[in-house]
Design a protein around this motif. Structure first.
Motif, PDB file in Angstrom:
ATOM      1  N   GLN A 214     -14.999  10.438  31.888  1.00 35.12           N
ATOM      2  CA  GLN A 214     -14.362  11.032  33.019  1.00 35.12           C
ATOM      3  C   GLN A 214     -15.282  10.699  34.369  1.00 35.12           C
ATOM      4  OE1 GLN A 214     -11.227  12.667  33.743  1.00 35.12           O
ATOM      5  NE2 GLN A 214     -11.124  11.575  31.650  1.00 35.12           N
ATOM      6  N   LEU A 215     -14.977  10.079  35.583  1.00 35.12           N
ATOM      7  CA  LEU A 215     -15.968   9.811  36.346  1.00 35.12           C
ATOM      8  C   LEU A 215     -15.708  10.920  37.463  1.00 35.12           C
ATOM      9  CD1 LEU A 215     -17.979   8.230  37.739  1.00 35.12           C
ATOM     10  CD2 LEU A 215     -15.980   7.257  39.229  1.00 35.12           C
ATOM     11  N   TYR A 216     -16.587  11.799  37.649  1.00 32.31           N
ATOM     12  CA  TYR A 216     -16.640  13.211  38.540  1.00 32.31           C
ATOM     13  C   TYR A 216     -17.008  12.906  39.884  1.00 32.31           C
ATOM     14  CZ  TYR A 216     -16.083  16.209  34.341  1.00 32.31           C
ATOM     15  OH  TYR A 216     -15.677  16.652  33.285  1.00 32.31           O
ATOM     16  N   SER A 217     -17.758  11.937  40.337  1.00 32.92           N
ATOM     17  CA  SER A 217     -17.924  11.741  41.688  1.00 32.92           C
ATOM     18  C   SER A 217     -18.216  10.382  41.853  1.00 32.92           C
ATOM     19  CB  SER A 217     -19.362  12.462  42.044  1.00 32.92           C
ATOM     20  OG  SER A 217     -20.487  12.013  41.040  1.00 32.92           O
ATOM     21  N   MET A 218     -18.180   9.744  43.173  1.00 31.01           N
ATOM     22  CA  MET A 218     -18.349   8.309  43.496  1.00 31.01           C
ATOM     23  C   MET A 218     -19.601   8.095  43.764  1.00 31.01           C
ATOM     24  SD  MET A 218     -15.569   6.404  43.383  1.00 31.01           S
ATOM     25  CE  MET A 218     -14.697   5.559  44.302  1.00 31.01           C
ATOM     26  N   PRO A 219     -20.376   7.052  43.023  1.00 33.44           N
ATOM     27  CA  PRO A 219     -21.788   6.532  43.422  1.00 33.44           C
ATOM     28  C   PRO A 219     -21.776   6.296  45.086  1.00 33.44           C
ATOM     29  CG  PRO A 219     -20.761   5.494  41.629  1.00 33.44           C
ATOM     30  CD  PRO A 219     -19.619   6.245  42.235  1.00 33.44           C
ATOM     31  N   PHE A 220     -22.933   6.676  45.345  1.00 31.11           N
ATOM     32  CA  PHE A 220     -23.202   6.452  46.910  1.00 31.11           C
ATOM     33  C   PHE A 220     -24.440   5.849  47.501  1.00 31.11           C
ATOM     34  CE2 PHE A 220     -24.372   8.768  51.019  1.00 31.11           C
ATOM     35  CZ  PHE A 220     -23.168   8.243  51.677  1.00 31.11           C
ATOM     36  N   ASN A 221     -25.333   6.628  47.228  1.00 30.78           N
ATOM     37  CA  ASN A 221     -26.827   5.727  47.454  1.00 30.78           C
ATOM     38  C   ASN A 221     -27.643   5.815  46.296  1.00 30.78           C
ATOM     39  OD1 ASN A 221     -26.781   8.682  48.329  1.00 30.78           O
ATOM     40  ND2 ASN A 221     -28.926   8.350  48.249  1.00 30.78           N
ATOM     41  N   SER A 222     -27.626   4.443  45.618  1.00 32.35           N
ATOM     42  CA  SER A 222     -28.531   4.296  44.329  1.00 32.35           C
ATOM     43  C   SER A 222     -29.639   3.730  44.385  1.00 32.35           C
ATOM     44  CB  SER A 222     -27.202   3.793  43.274  1.00 32.35           C
ATOM     45  OG  SER A 222     -26.326   4.884  43.346  1.00 32.35           O
ATOM     46  N   SER A 223     -30.651   3.951  43.670  1.00 32.70           N
ATOM     47  CA  SER A 223     -31.885   2.917  43.654  1.00 32.70           C
ATOM     48  C   SER A 223     -32.648   3.237  42.295  1.00 32.70           C
ATOM     49  CB  SER A 223     -33.006   3.583  44.646  1.00 32.70           C
ATOM     50  OG  SER A 223     -33.344   4.915  44.407  1.00 32.70           O
TER      51      SER A 223
ATOM     52  N   GLN B 211     -12.047  11.515  39.050  1.00 31.23           N
ATOM     53  CA  GLN B 211     -11.142  10.891  38.173  1.00 31.23           C
ATOM     54  C   GLN B 211      -9.849  11.090  38.267  1.00 31.23           C
ATOM     55  OE1 GLN B 211     -12.459   8.969  35.527  1.00 31.23           O
ATOM     56  NE2 GLN B 211     -10.276   8.278  35.446  1.00 31.23           N
ATOM     57  N   GLU B 212      -9.418  12.372  38.900  1.00 25.28           N
ATOM     58  CA  GLU B 212      -7.926  12.705  39.007  1.00 25.28           C
ATOM     59  C   GLU B 212      -7.418  11.980  40.148  1.00 25.28           C
ATOM     60  OE1 GLU B 212      -7.285  16.645  40.407  1.00 25.28           O
ATOM     61  OE2 GLU B 212      -8.670  17.375  38.681  1.00 25.28           O
ATOM     62  N   TRP B 213      -8.103  11.495  41.204  1.00 23.62           N
ATOM     63  CA  TRP B 213      -7.456  10.304  42.328  1.00 23.62           C
ATOM     64  C   TRP B 213      -7.502   9.054  41.491  1.00 23.62           C
ATOM     65  CZ3 TRP B 213      -4.639  11.137  46.443  1.00 23.62           C
ATOM     66  CH2 TRP B 213      -4.461  12.584  46.854  1.00 23.62           C
ATOM     67  N   ILE B 214      -8.463   8.679  40.924  1.00 23.26           N
ATOM     68  CA  ILE B 214      -8.490   7.467  40.334  1.00 23.26           C
ATOM     69  C   ILE B 214      -7.163   7.196  39.665  1.00 23.26           C
ATOM     70  CG2 ILE B 214      -9.587   6.050  38.398  1.00 23.26           C
ATOM     71  CD1 ILE B 214     -12.340   7.364  39.435  1.00 23.26           C
ATOM     72  N   ASP B 215      -6.938   8.194  38.839  1.00 25.14           N
ATOM     73  CA  ASP B 215      -5.857   8.051  38.030  1.00 25.14           C
ATOM     74  C   ASP B 215      -4.475   8.088  38.829  1.00 25.14           C
ATOM     75  OD1 ASP B 215      -7.286   8.235  35.760  1.00 25.14           O
ATOM     76  OD2 ASP B 215      -7.151  10.319  35.221  1.00 25.14           O
ATOM     77  N   ARG B 216      -4.396   8.917  39.667  1.00 24.32           N
ATOM     78  CA  ARG B 216      -3.127   8.889  40.590  1.00 24.32           C
ATOM     79  C   ARG B 216      -3.131   7.631  41.331  1.00 24.32           C
ATOM     80  NH1 ARG B 216      -3.294  14.573  43.948  1.00 24.32           N
ATOM     81  NH2 ARG B 216      -1.792  13.639  45.183  1.00 24.32           N
TER      82      ARG B 216
END
Length: 459
Positions: free
Chosen positions: A161-170, A135-140
Motif C-alpha cells: 500500500q502506498l501511504y503518501s506521495m513521494p515529494f522531495n527525495s535525495s 492508496q485509496e485515491w490511487i484505487d479510486r
C-alpha cells in the motif's frame, strides 16, 4: 604535523541535537523574510477563495529559504493552472518542528489537508490515524503508479500500500576535489568506491592544510553504510514485516563502518566538523577537506560555489560485499484525515499534478532533488541542465542501480530520530577514542531502549 580541531568535537559532545534527514532536504532549513511574507499573502488569499467557492487546502511544509521560494512558485503555477482548487503553503519550520506541530492538531478540524513529512516520520504517520492513505485515491482513480521511480516509491510502500506521495527525495553521494586528486596522482575520473580505496586516497590527499576525508554527524550517512552492505537496520524485515523489536546494525556491517572511520581518524586523515551541514560544506569549499559525503540535493549548489572542479561518485561500500545501493532521504506528502471528500479530491489532484513529467523536470532543475517521475529526465530543460552539471546524473544512476530489498527500502521505526541521535553520539565518542566495538554497542543499546520505551507507551 597539523593541529586537529578537537575543540569542535568537544563542543559537539556537549550538545543534544535530534537530527532528521535532510538535507534534508535532509538538513534543516529556516524560512527567510520572503517566505514569511508569502505566508501572510497566502493567509489573505484564503477569504477570497472561500468567497468564490474555490476549495482551499492548507499544505504544511518544512522548506524554508530558497527551497521554500521554489515550492511556493510551483504551487502558484498549480493554482493558476485550474480554477477549482487553491493550495495554500504554510511553512512550519524544520522537519522536527513540523512533526511536533502536526502531532498537536492531527485529527482535528484545524489539521491541514496536505502535510510534508520527512521519511523517518513514516511509521508514526501510518499509525497515527491522522492520515488517509493515498492508496485509496490511487484505487479510486486507477492511477498508474508504475510511472513513478520504483526505488523512491519503495520506501513509502508498506504491505503493498502506498501511504503518501513521494515529494522531495535525495540520496547521499561522495563529493571530491578533482584538482587535488590530480595533484597527488589519483585519477579524478575513477574515484574510490570501497572503504579501503577511500582510506588509501585519504592518506594521499592529507597534508598540513587538508584532511583526506570527513563525514557529517548525521545518522542518515551511517544508515547508508549499512544498507549498501545489504543489511537491515532493525529486525522484522527492517520493521516492514512487523513492529521492530531490536536494532540489527550492531553486527559485522556496523562494525565495519565504525572501524573504517576509527582507523582513518586514528591515522589523522579524517577530521570531524560536527553536525552542521554548512560547516562541513565550508571545509570542503575552502579545501580543508578533499572528500566528504553529502546529499545529492546539494550537488548543484556545491558545483557553483566551489573554486575547483567537483567530482561526485557513488557512496563507498565495504570491501567484503558487493554494493547493494542506497536508501532515499527527504520527504513525502500525506493527505490529512478529517477533510471532506471534495477536499480529498483537491489534495489528490495536486499530488497527481506535482508528479507530472513537466512539473518534475522544473522541480529537479530548480532544487536538485530527484524527479519522482523518470520521464522528466527526458525533458529538454533537464538535458540542458545535465549538460551543464553532469554531476547531477551520478546520484540518479546510483539510485536506479540500487538493488531492491528490505535493506535499501529503508527501516520503519517510530523512534528513528532518537536512534539517529544515539548513533551520532556514539560516533562522536568513537572520534574521542572509544573503541569501535564499545561505541557501536552504545548506539545499539540506546536504540533498543528507545524502541522499548515506545512500545510500553503504546500499550
Amino acid at each position: 604535523m597539523k593541529k586537529r580541531t578537537k575543540w569542535f568535537l568537544t563542543l559537539a559532545l556537549m550538545l543534544t541535537v535530534v537530527t532528521g534527514c535532510q538535507t534534508s532536504d535532509d538538513e534543516e532549513v529556516t524560512a527567510d523574510e520572503s517566505t514569511a511574507e508569502q505566508g501572510k499573502n497566502n493567509d489573505s488569499d484564503m477569504g477570497t477563495n472561500e468567497q468564490d467557492d474555490v476549495i482551499e487546502i492548507e499544505f504544511w511544509h518544512a522548506m524554508g529559504g530558497g527551497l521554500g521560494d521554489t515550492l511556493e512558485a510551483l504551487i502558484s503555477d498549480y493554482n493558476a493552472s485550474q480554477s477549482d482548487y487553491h493550495i495554500t503553503p504554510e511553512y512550519q519550520g524544520s522537519y522536527e518542528e513540523l512533526l511536533t506541530q502536526f502531532r498537536t492538531v492531527g485529527g482535528t478540524d484545524t489539521a491541514p489537508g496536505l502535510i510534508q513529512m520527512f521519511e523517518v516520520g513514516t511509521k508514526y504517520m501510518i499509525e497515527s490515524d491522522y492520515i488517509i492513505p493515498v492508496q485509496e485515491w490511487i484505487d479510486r482513480d486507477n492511477y498508474d503508479i508504475t510511472q513513478l521511480e520504483e526505488n523512491i516509491l519503495s520506501y513509502y510502500m508498506v504491505d503493498d500500500q502506498l501511504y503518501s506521495m513521494p515529494f522531495n527525495s535525495s540520496t547521499p553521494a561522495l563529493f571530491y576535489n578533482k584538482e587535488m586528486f590530480e595533484e597527488v596522482g589519483l585519477d579524478p575520473e575513477n574515484p574510490p568506491s570501497t572503504f579501503s580505496e577511500v582510506a588509501e586516497a585519504a592518506e594521499l590527499l592529507t597534508n598540513d592544510d587538508t584532511y583526506g576525508f570527513s563525514m557529517l554527524g548525521h545518522g542518515w550517512f551511517f544508515e547508508q553504510l549499512i544498507s549498501t552492505q545489504g543489511a537491515d537496520y532493525v529486525d522484522e524485515e527492517n520493521g516492514r514485516g512487523g513492529d521492530a523489536n531490536e536494532a540489527l546494525f550492531g553486527g559485522e556491517e556496523g562494525l565495519r563502518a565504525f572501524e573504517w572511520l576509527a582507523n582513518m581518524n586514528d591515522s589523522e586523515v579524517f577530521n570531524y566538523y560536527g553536525r552542521d551541514w554548512d560547516d562541513l560544506r565550508a571545509a570542503f569549499q575552502t579545501e580543508n577537506v578533499a572528500m566528504y559525503m553529502d546529499s545529492s540535493a546539494g550537488t548543484k549548489e556545491m558545483v557553483d560555489n566551489a573554486s575547483f572542479e567537483v567530482g561526485v561518485a557513488y557512496m563507498p561500500h565495504a570491501d567484503e560485499v558487493e554494493r547493494h545501493g542506497v536508501v532515499i532521504g527527504g520527504a513525502s506528502v500525506w493527505m490529512g484525515s478529517g477533510i471532506s471528500d471534495e477536499q480529498q479530491e483537491a489534495a489528490w489532484d495536486f499530488m497527481k499534478w506535482f508528479n507530472e513529467p513537466e512539473v518534475q523536470a522544473e522541480w529537479h532543475v530548480n532544487t536538485g532533488y530527484f524527479s519522482t517521475n523518470p520521464a522528466a529526465y527526458e525533458e529538454a530543460i533537464v538535458h540542458e541542465e545535465h549538460e551543464k552539471y553532469p554531476q547531477l546524473t551520478v546520484p540518479i544512476a546510483q539510485l536506479q542501480d540500487t538493488i531492491p530489498s528490505s535493506a535499501t527500502q529503508g527501516a520503519l521505526i517510530t523512534v528513528f530520530p532518537e536512534s539517529r541521535e544515539q548513533v551520532v553520539t556514539s560516533l562522536e565518542a568513537l572520534y574521542q577514542g572509544t573503541s569501535p566495538e564499545e561505541a557501536l554497542q552504545q548506539a545499539v543499546e540506546g536504540t533498543n531502549r528507545a524502541i522499548d520505551v515506545a512500545k510500553r507507551a503504546s500499550e
